[in-house]
Design a protein around this motif. Structure first.
Motif, mmCIF file in Angstrom:
data_model
loop_
_atom_site.group_PDB
_atom_site.id
_atom_site.type_symbol
_atom_site.label_atom_id
_atom_site.label_comp_id
_atom_site.label_asym_id
_atom_site.label_seq_id
_atom_site.Cartn_x
_atom_site.Cartn_y
_atom_site.Cartn_z
ATOM 1 N N PRO A 194 -21.666 6.153 22.725
ATOM 2 C CA PRO A 194 -20.990 6.490 23.988
ATOM 3 C C PRO A 194 -19.977 7.600 23.694
ATOM 4 C CG PRO A 194 -20.170 4.297 23.544
ATOM 5 C CD PRO A 194 -21.435 4.709 22.344
ATOM 6 N N TYR A 195 -19.500 7.765 22.471
ATOM 7 C CA TYR A 195 -18.551 8.708 21.939
ATOM 8 C C TYR A 195 -19.103 10.133 22.253
ATOM 9 C CZ TYR A 195 -16.117 4.941 19.568
ATOM 10 O OH TYR A 195 -15.258 3.990 19.345
ATOM 11 N N LYS A 196 -18.512 10.856 22.820
ATOM 12 C CA LYS A 196 -18.498 12.145 23.433
ATOM 13 C C LYS A 196 -19.195 13.086 22.415
ATOM 14 C CE LYS A 196 -17.063 16.200 26.138
ATOM 15 N NZ LYS A 196 -15.950 16.520 27.160
ATOM 16 N N ARG A 197 -18.397 13.107 21.138
ATOM 17 C CA ARG A 197 -19.161 13.874 20.070
ATOM 18 C C ARG A 197 -20.549 13.345 19.675
ATOM 19 N NH1 ARG A 197 -15.186 10.351 18.242
ATOM 20 N NH2 ARG A 197 -15.326 9.410 16.408
ATOM 21 N N ALA A 198 -20.909 12.384 19.643
ATOM 22 C CA ALA A 198 -22.226 11.998 19.435
ATOM 23 C C ALA A 198 -23.192 12.456 20.514
ATOM 24 C CB ALA A 198 -22.205 10.421 19.377
ATOM 25 N N VAL A 199 -22.911 12.026 21.648
ATOM 26 C CA VAL A 199 -23.723 12.496 23.062
ATOM 27 C C VAL A 199 -23.811 13.861 22.722
ATOM 28 C CG1 VAL A 199 -23.766 12.780 25.532
ATOM 29 C CG2 VAL A 199 -22.866 10.580 24.369
ATOM 30 N N GLN A 200 -22.894 14.758 22.589
ATOM 31 C CA GLN A 200 -22.777 16.268 22.486
ATOM 32 C C GLN A 200 -23.784 16.866 21.510
ATOM 33 O OE1 GLN A 200 -18.546 16.993 22.628
ATOM 34 N NE2 GLN A 200 -19.240 18.505 24.490
ATOM 35 N N ASN B 199 -25.841 3.695 24.002
ATOM 36 C CA ASN B 199 -26.211 2.386 23.399
ATOM 37 C C ASN B 199 -24.863 2.129 22.748
ATOM 38 O OD1 ASN B 199 -26.437 0.170 21.623
ATOM 39 N ND2 ASN B 199 -28.943 0.356 21.912
ATOM 40 N N GLU B 200 -23.877 1.212 23.098
ATOM 41 C CA GLU B 200 -22.725 0.932 22.833
ATOM 42 C C GLU B 200 -22.685 0.307 21.372
ATOM 43 O OE1 GLU B 200 -19.425 0.606 24.147
ATOM 44 O OE2 GLU B 200 -20.300 1.837 25.942
ATOM 45 N N HIS B 201 -23.588 -0.307 20.801
ATOM 46 C CA HIS B 201 -23.816 -0.694 19.452
ATOM 47 C C HIS B 201 -23.985 0.330 18.425
ATOM 48 C CE1 HIS B 201 -24.242 -4.640 21.179
ATOM 49 N NE2 HIS B 201 -25.195 -4.171 21.857
ATOM 50 N N PHE B 202 -24.001 1.649 18.779
ATOM 51 C CA PHE B 202 -24.163 2.779 17.822
ATOM 52 C C PHE B 202 -22.702 3.366 17.777
ATOM 53 C CE2 PHE B 202 -28.692 2.086 18.329
ATOM 54 C CZ PHE B 202 -29.102 1.763 17.156
ATOM 55 N N LYS B 203 -21.602 2.783 18.473
ATOM 56 C CA LYS B 203 -20.636 3.573 18.463
ATOM 57 C C LYS B 203 -20.100 3.387 17.048
ATOM 58 C CE LYS B 203 -17.736 -0.202 20.183
ATOM 59 N NZ LYS B 203 -17.194 -0.849 21.335
ATOM 60 N N ASN C 299 -40.921 7.910 17.821
ATOM 61 C CA ASN C 299 -40.040 8.720 17.057
ATOM 62 C C ASN C 299 -38.716 8.704 18.007
ATOM 63 O OD1 ASN C 299 -41.682 9.409 14.745
ATOM 64 N ND2 ASN C 299 -42.488 10.895 16.059
ATOM 65 N N ILE C 300 -37.694 8.164 17.247
ATOM 66 C CA ILE C 300 -36.347 7.905 18.032
ATOM 67 C C ILE C 300 -35.293 8.627 17.260
ATOM 68 C CG2 ILE C 300 -34.609 6.087 19.071
ATOM 69 C CD1 ILE C 300 -37.340 4.239 17.635
ATOM 70 N N ALA C 301 -34.566 9.347 18.178
ATOM 71 C CA ALA C 301 -33.303 10.126 17.784
ATOM 72 C C ALA C 301 -31.997 9.157 18.106
ATOM 73 C CB ALA C 301 -33.176 11.534 18.087
ATOM 74 N N VAL C 302 -31.190 8.871 17.200
ATOM 75 C CA VAL C 302 -29.863 8.238 17.510
ATOM 76 C C VAL C 302 -28.641 8.967 17.156
ATOM 77 C CG1 VAL C 302 -28.696 6.190 17.088
ATOM 78 C CG2 VAL C 302 -31.137 6.000 17.073
ATOM 79 N N GLY C 303 -28.134 9.536 18.071
ATOM 80 C CA GLY C 303 -26.818 10.050 17.834
ATOM 81 C C GLY C 303 -25.560 8.999 17.380
ATOM 82 N N THR C 304 -25.094 9.172 16.184
ATOM 83 C CA THR C 304 -24.197 8.123 15.882
ATOM 84 C C THR C 304 -22.870 8.812 15.040
ATOM 85 O OG1 THR C 304 -23.970 5.730 15.008
ATOM 86 C CG2 THR C 304 -25.511 7.109 13.997
ATOM 87 N N HIS C 305 -22.384 7.885 13.919
ATOM 88 C CA HIS C 305 -21.354 8.349 13.139
ATOM 89 C C HIS C 305 -21.664 7.784 11.770
ATOM 90 C CE1 HIS C 305 -19.063 8.648 17.168
ATOM 91 N NE2 HIS C 305 -20.053 7.600 17.453
ATOM 92 N N GLY C 306 -21.000 8.643 10.959
ATOM 93 C CA GLY C 306 -21.278 8.553 9.681
ATOM 94 C C GLY C 306 -21.159 7.171 8.940
ATOM 95 N N ASN C 307 -20.100 6.610 9.145
ATOM 96 C CA ASN C 307 -19.697 5.181 8.595
ATOM 97 C C ASN C 307 -20.890 4.269 9.214
ATOM 98 O OD1 ASN C 307 -17.448 3.020 8.108
ATOM 99 N ND2 ASN C 307 -17.226 4.598 6.661
#
Length: 185
Positions: free
Chosen positions: A51-57, A73-77, A132-140
């Motif tokens: 849900p973080y703006k930088r991931a969505v963008q 998907n909150e679980h990928f924050k 094929n699924i793209a998931v915008g998330t965070h490095g850690n």
């Protein structure tokens, strides 16, 4: 049937203490366009995001190109490191990777963040088998997921990630069959 999950570490963002609404920088917005163009070649079926703006963008351009909406998907924050800003980020992040059960006050341990994100990943594998699924998330968080399936993906691997970065994980059911780096800056 092979299911491919393209984990996308968000592009460069403009720092603000507001984690949820932190936007991409000018460079990040430019790179997000490149992410969309790069992933068009991979026939993405669904676009999921933290849900973080930088991931969505980072992934919304791709969703627009394929005529899909970004599924939040909150679980990928990103993992919450601490309730309050830490004075020494390098020391704080090193500590949670050295001891996977350790957590700073109000934060998540590696075990907790990994459990949350892997549960969501396994649900994707079962819901979208063969897609094929793209998931915008965070490095850690991305590396914690990768580490669950293959211990070679560790803190040292995280330290060399780029912004953005894309890794394709290929699965047969819930078994990891391969990992390929897609993004090259």
């Amino acid at each position: 049937m092979i299911t491919n999950i393209y984990f996308i570490r968000h592009a460069h963002s403009t720092y603000t203490p507001d984690e949820l609404h932190r936007p991409l920088s000018k460079r990040g917005l430019s790179d997000a366009e490149k992410v969309a163009q790069t992933l068009m070649e991979h026939h993405i079926d669904y676009v999921i995001s933290s849900p973080y703006k930088r991931a969505v963008q980072t992934v919304e351009g791709l969703a627009n190109l394929i005529g899909q909406k970004v599924i939040i998907n909150e679980h990928f924050k990103e993992r919450k490191l601490s309730e309050h800003p830490v004075s020494d980020f390098e020391m704080a992040i090193t500590k949670v990777w050295e001891d996977e059960t350790f957590f700073w006050e109000g934060g998540e341990s590696n075990v907790s963040a990994q459990r949350r994100s892997v549960k969501a990943t396994l649900k994707l594998l079962n819901t979208y088998e063969g897609k094929n699924i793209a998931v915008g998330t965070h490095g850690n968080l991305m590396v914690l997921i990768m580490n669950y399936f293959d211990k070679r993906y560790s803190f040292d691997f995280w330290k060399q990630l780029e912004m953005p970065d894309i890794y394709k994980l290929s699965f047969l059911k819930e078994n990891l069959k391969g990992v390929n780096k897609i993004w090259c800056r």
